[in-house]
Scaffold this motif. Structure first.
Motif, mmCIF file in Angstrom:
data_model
loop_
_atom_site.group_PDB
_atom_site.id
_atom_site.type_symbol
_atom_site.label_atom_id
_atom_site.label_comp_id
_atom_site.label_asym_id
_atom_site.label_seq_id
_atom_site.Cartn_x
_atom_site.Cartn_y
_atom_site.Cartn_z
ATOM 1 N N ASP A 4 0.549 -1.346 -0.103
ATOM 2 C CA ASP A 4 -0.278 0.124 0.453
ATOM 3 C C ASP A 4 0.931 1.047 -0.098
ATOM 4 O O ASP A 4 0.731 2.114 -0.222
ATOM 5 C CB ASP A 4 -1.459 -0.064 1.352
ATOM 6 C CG ASP A 4 -2.289 -0.979 0.877
ATOM 7 O OD1 ASP A 4 -2.583 -1.680 -0.421
ATOM 8 O OD2 ASP A 4 -2.627 -1.287 2.405
ATOM 9 N N ALA A 5 1.997 1.146 0.540
ATOM 10 C CA ALA A 5 3.085 2.483 0.903
ATOM 11 C C ALA A 5 3.506 2.044 -0.400
ATOM 12 O O ALA A 5 3.620 3.746 -0.952
ATOM 13 C CB ALA A 5 3.624 2.162 2.217
ATOM 14 N N PHE A 6 3.623 1.227 -1.110
ATOM 15 C CA PHE A 6 4.786 1.556 -2.341
ATOM 16 C C PHE A 6 3.668 2.322 -3.373
ATOM 17 O O PHE A 6 3.864 3.309 -4.571
ATOM 18 C CB PHE A 6 4.812 -0.232 -3.026
ATOM 19 C CG PHE A 6 5.158 0.149 -4.467
ATOM 20 C CD1 PHE A 6 5.945 0.550 -5.041
ATOM 21 C CD2 PHE A 6 4.393 -0.659 -5.650
ATOM 22 C CE1 PHE A 6 7.031 0.212 -5.976
ATOM 23 C CE2 PHE A 6 4.295 -0.003 -7.216
ATOM 24 C CZ PHE A 6 6.133 0.168 -6.983
ATOM 25 N N TRP A 7 2.284 2.167 -3.409
ATOM 26 C CA TRP A 7 1.522 2.572 -4.296
ATOM 27 C C TRP A 7 1.185 3.546 -4.215
ATOM 28 O O TRP A 7 0.474 4.546 -4.742
ATOM 29 C CB TRP A 7 0.181 1.900 -5.144
ATOM 30 C CG TRP A 7 0.265 0.344 -5.837
ATOM 31 C CD1 TRP A 7 0.286 -1.592 -5.035
ATOM 32 C CD2 TRP A 7 1.058 0.013 -6.674
ATOM 33 N NE1 TRP A 7 0.820 -2.263 -5.773
ATOM 34 C CE2 TRP A 7 1.331 -1.106 -7.057
ATOM 35 C CE3 TRP A 7 1.588 0.593 -7.957
ATOM 36 C CZ2 TRP A 7 1.547 -1.864 -8.253
ATOM 37 C CZ3 TRP A 7 1.649 0.632 -8.766
ATOM 38 C CH2 TRP A 7 1.392 -1.256 -9.098
ATOM 39 N N GLN A 8 1.035 3.912 -2.785
ATOM 40 C CA GLN A 8 0.813 5.758 -2.365
ATOM 41 C C GLN A 8 2.135 6.533 -3.221
ATOM 42 O O GLN A 8 1.436 7.805 -3.621
ATOM 43 C CB GLN A 8 0.426 4.862 -1.436
ATOM 44 C CG GLN A 8 -0.242 6.723 -0.600
ATOM 45 C CD GLN A 8 -1.664 7.227 -1.006
ATOM 46 O OE1 GLN A 8 -2.359 6.855 -1.075
ATOM 47 N NE2 GLN A 8 -1.533 8.111 -2.064
ATOM 48 N N LEU A 9 3.147 6.246 -2.423
ATOM 49 C CA LEU A 9 4.146 6.832 -2.958
ATOM 50 C C LEU A 9 4.066 7.278 -4.643
ATOM 51 O O LEU A 9 4.722 8.431 -5.065
ATOM 52 C CB LEU A 9 5.346 6.604 -2.828
ATOM 53 C CG LEU A 9 7.007 6.803 -2.968
ATOM 54 C CD1 LEU A 9 7.061 8.650 -2.469
ATOM 55 C CD2 LEU A 9 7.646 6.138 -2.363
ATOM 56 N N ILE A 10 3.955 6.037 -5.601
ATOM 57 C CA ILE A 10 3.727 6.524 -6.503
ATOM 58 C C ILE A 10 3.104 7.345 -7.436
ATOM 59 O O ILE A 10 2.791 8.357 -7.692
ATOM 60 C CB ILE A 10 3.288 4.676 -7.672
ATOM 61 C CG1 ILE A 10 4.526 4.162 -7.596
ATOM 62 C CG2 ILE A 10 3.353 5.089 -9.345
ATOM 63 C CD1 ILE A 10 4.845 3.123 -8.406
ATOM 64 N N GLU A 11 1.320 7.496 -6.250
ATOM 65 C CA GLU A 11 -0.417 8.022 -6.648
ATOM 66 C C GLU A 11 0.990 9.614 -6.384
ATOM 67 O O GLU A 11 0.340 10.382 -6.993
ATOM 68 C CB GLU A 11 -1.019 7.505 -5.910
ATOM 69 C CG GLU A 11 -2.248 8.497 -6.378
ATOM 70 C CD GLU A 11 -2.670 8.147 -8.390
ATOM 71 O OE1 GLU A 11 -3.596 8.851 -8.132
ATOM 72 O OE2 GLU A 11 -2.198 7.322 -8.785
ATOM 73 N N ASP A 12 1.608 9.676 -5.573
ATOM 74 C CA ASP A 12 2.063 10.977 -4.594
ATOM 75 C C ASP A 12 2.577 11.576 -5.278
ATOM 76 O O ASP A 12 2.679 12.950 -5.671
ATOM 77 C CB ASP A 12 2.300 11.117 -3.511
ATOM 78 C CG ASP A 12 1.160 10.436 -2.320
ATOM 79 O OD1 ASP A 12 0.309 10.202 -2.307
ATOM 80 O OD2 ASP A 12 1.979 10.032 -1.323
ATOM 81 N N CYS A 13 3.820 10.733 -6.335
ATOM 82 C CA CYS A 13 4.441 11.503 -7.127
ATOM 83 C C CYS A 13 4.185 11.447 -8.712
ATOM 84 O O CYS A 13 4.600 11.885 -9.783
ATOM 85 C CB CYS A 13 5.780 10.764 -7.423
ATOM 86 S SG CYS A 13 6.675 10.709 -5.546
ATOM 87 N N ARG A 14 2.643 10.852 -8.893
ATOM 88 C CA ARG A 14 2.738 10.624 -10.575
ATOM 89 C C ARG A 14 2.291 12.408 -10.789
ATOM 90 O O ARG A 14 1.341 13.318 -9.916
ATOM 91 C CB ARG A 14 1.736 10.253 -10.553
ATOM 92 C CG ARG A 14 1.767 8.590 -10.742
ATOM 93 C CD ARG A 14 0.772 7.896 -10.958
ATOM 94 N NE ARG A 14 -0.116 8.265 -12.114
ATOM 95 C CZ ARG A 14 -0.847 8.151 -12.608
ATOM 96 N NH1 ARG A 14 -2.272 7.421 -11.690
ATOM 97 N NH2 ARG A 14 -1.920 7.963 -13.372
ATOM 98 N N PRO A 15 2.565 12.787 -12.024
ATOM 99 C CA PRO A 15 2.045 14.088 -12.325
ATOM 100 C C PRO A 15 -0.034 14.191 -12.305
ATOM 101 O O PRO A 15 -0.117 13.158 -12.999
ATOM 102 C CB PRO A 15 3.218 14.497 -13.342
ATOM 103 C CG PRO A 15 3.871 13.120 -14.195
ATOM 104 C CD PRO A 15 3.473 12.401 -12.770
#
Length: 143
Positions: A4-15
């Motif tokens: 969950d943290a992995f996907w949240q990090l990707i989501e937070d950084c996606r433009p």
């Protein structure tokens, strides 16, 4: 780092704009990881290897792509976020647009290495649980 943290990090950084080849995502992820504890970088690398090198390394996605094209195309699926990734796992046909349009997110592959170097000043000779070599998930390629 858990899934969950992995996907949240990707989501937070996606433009907010379209970035199918992760040209904006990768630097944003690198920056975020470089400001984090080293354990977060290694955890990210492991989760990336699980998603990219294991889950998506299956014959139903392989098409007639070269090993590099197959790897970079899988990276684009991960860069697209959790919903796309899970959609591809549920329906292999959802991988087709990435493969046929040759959408590659190669830059995502080097994100943990770049963050590691920024934190430590050294190159990372990393080994993750899953091999980056295409077709190394023997279960995914079994008949």
């Amino acid at each position: 780092m858990n899934e969950d943290a992995f996907w949240q990090l990707i989501e937070d950084c996606r433009p907010t704009e379209a970035d199918p080849e992760a040209e904006l995502l990768a630097p944003a992820l690198t920056e975020r990881l470089a400001q984090s504890p080293l354990s977060l970088v290694t955890g990210f690398a492991e989760q990336l290897s699980w998603a990219l090198y294991y889950q998506l390394d299956r014959k139903e996605y392989g098409y007639d792509l070269s090993d590099d094209a197959f790897l970079y195309t899988r990276a684009a699926v991960v860069a697209a976020g959790r919903a796309v990734f899970e959609g591809v796992l549920q329906n292999p046909a959802a991988f087709t647009p990435y493969a046929t349009k040759l959408i590659w997110a190669e830059s995502l592959l080097y994100t943990p290495d770049r963050a590691y170097k920024r934190i430590t000043g050294e190159e990372w000779d990393r080994n993750t649980r899953y091999s980056h070599e295409s077709r190394s998930n023997t279960e995914g390629w079994a008949d």
